[in-house]
Design an enzyme around this catalytic site. Sequence first.
Site, PDB file in Angstrom:
ATOM      1  CG  ASN A 138      39.648  41.570  38.158  1.00 24.92           C
ATOM      2  OD1 ASN A 138      38.664  41.021  38.705  1.00 24.92           O
ATOM      3  ND2 ASN A 138      40.684  42.181  38.373  1.00 24.92           N
ATOM      4  CB  CYS A 141      39.009  43.764  41.522  1.00 24.83           C
ATOM      5  SG  CYS A 141      40.105  44.463  42.488  1.00 24.83           S
ATOM      6  CE  LYS A 178      42.214  36.084  39.256  1.00 20.54           C
ATOM      7  NZ  LYS A 178      43.477  36.826  39.278  1.00 20.54           N
ATOM      8  CB  ILE A 219      39.636  31.453  43.518  1.00 22.75           C
ATOM      9  CG1 ILE A 219      40.718  31.198  44.361  1.00 22.75           C
ATOM     10  CG2 ILE A 219      38.640  30.173  43.600  1.00 22.75           C
ATOM     11  CD1 ILE A 219      40.616  31.055  45.840  1.00 22.75           C
TER      12      ILE A 219
END
Lengths: 312, 354
Positions: free
Chosen positions: A132, A135, A171, A197
């Site tokens: 990730n 974020c 991601k 996405i």
Amino acid sequence: MAKKREVDISVDFAGRRLANPVFTASGTCGYGDELADFMDVNRLGGFITKSITLQPRKGNPAPRIVETDAGMLNAIGLANVGLERFVAEKLPVIARMSVPVFVNVAGERIDDYVAVVERLASEKAIAGFELNISCPNVAKGGISFGRDPEQVKEITSAVRKAAGDRILSVKLAPAVTDISVIARAAVEAGANALSLINTFTAMVIDIETRRPVLANRTGGLSGPAVKPIAVYLVNKVYNEVAKKAGIPILGLGGIRTASDAIEFLIAGASAVAVGTASFIQPDSAVRIIDGIEAYCVRHNVARLADLVGSLA
Amino acid sequence: MVNNKSKGVFTATVTSNRRIRECFWTIDLEFTGAGAAAFAEFQPGQFVQVDVSHLGLPAEDLIAPDLRDASRRNILLRRPFSFADVTAGPDRTTAELLYCVLGPASVRLTTLSRGDSLSFLGPLGNGFSVPPGKRLALLVVGGMGAPPIRCLAKLLKAEYPGTNVIAFIGAKTAQALPFEGQFEEMPERVDSFVPALARLGIPSAVATDDGSAGYRGFVTERLAQWLDEQRNWSAEGTVIYACGPEPMLAATAKLAAQRNIDCQVSMERRMACGIGVCQSCAVECRVEGSNETVYKLCCQDGPVFDSRTVVFDPPIQVVEEVGLARAIKEGLASPTVDEARILEALEHGEEERS
């Protein structure tokens, strides 16, 4: 539960055979069996945990969500139990699941990501990791890694070494100048899948108080509102990066129905993840699996792989 | 606090949907089959998540003018409600959903009529619990906090006949009392004023901010006044159950702490899933034996909490009155409160959301 399959909806995902292409999206289905009251989690193609960080995180103050037209904003702030408690309390639950489990990893510094992945890469129960770097709801780390191709390269290659033979999907954030540049950086640094996405940074204002509704002021927009953009970005990255590199895309963003999921597959995603829809209908993911199968029967698609990237 | 495990997605049939007074409406529902079994176990204070995304808007002239703009927004997420009444029968369970028409979701609920179906996710969360040895139960309601307290009132009367139950009901005005009845110019005393509670043999006292019904002032002030008047009253044998806006819950918790009374508060938060996965509905709670706080989830750890554990959002007026440092020291504000946010709000002369 098991049904007779008339078509083959299994997919190859970075060398791993999945029973079907439907995952749960990170942060929408807990750490493991939280949705077991509502669906047979083992029917999924893959399961992605909520984000794990090296240290536990309390998360942001409330309000953490607000609904919008055809979507919602969240600013949870990566609230999670941290690596140590994840290993002690959640890993045993994951070990009992027969579905391939991917751990979503987040952090403030590259070393944090590496430490989490290093600790978990030897666990048999874990099929891979989702990095990730997108974020939008934390002060440090998060999306700031995901906007700069040089940083994407650096973090991906550091985590790649720590991940051993496990699948590593990166991601991606959608609101960047050219998502293919970021995707290429991740692939060149050793990512063997791409998840796209993540949410869009967005704001809702309370016009009575003239303040943002969310305590964090901004949050990530998800839900049906983002789907057409997500489909476009999946198709763009498929054409410009993933197809040539032979890297599978996990498509997500506003998938609520089997038709939504099929759009992503046609656009070039090898698999899809269901997020916000699970909040409304906790068994959305398994309904979508059944719907994809029905579509394949109806359209004489013998193998689901034939559908992937079939956009005319 | 009580939790049952048989939660799921169930469809209920609407048997009636009517306006009771002002902006308050009530829907009678019927669950059959697995839904009847699941909701037969419903505990007062638990909640459900209702899917209204498929409902259309009523004709524009049926929407209050001040809601026409806001109601045009589409609905995606389910909405949390706590039932005001649940009656389990042999093969069907009936439930009453009391609601206030105030936004795009509730305005859509008014279009339902007999025979329509609605999807419910539930029963969710932890309801009120009845500690042993309580001879007096004080119910504290603020505005739309009425439904779970009504549900609890019925349970107390049915299953705890030895417990004396008294209700304290607050609202901004007489019109804002979410009960059937006529409340304008009602006296201040504790009496059988609220028909829904009087039917159960529960007396009540009403307080309104403007004095249009009952005591003029906050319901917690009325409760404090009543407690001061009692003789032979034991804090140990008393329990307070409260549901309403957060400043009211904070004031109730403070009063309970000062007088050593056990107190359970039903909290409310914006939430998406209701089942613990979205992590939206954070309630800041104290960690016993430490200065630290943690975020618990309203949907899964609550919505009913022991009032001593909750760190309430400080009402702006409290901060204004006593200063932030003292508000934190006295437990009226969280030690982790965003000072800048509070000060900024003070500067703009806002009222705390409630």
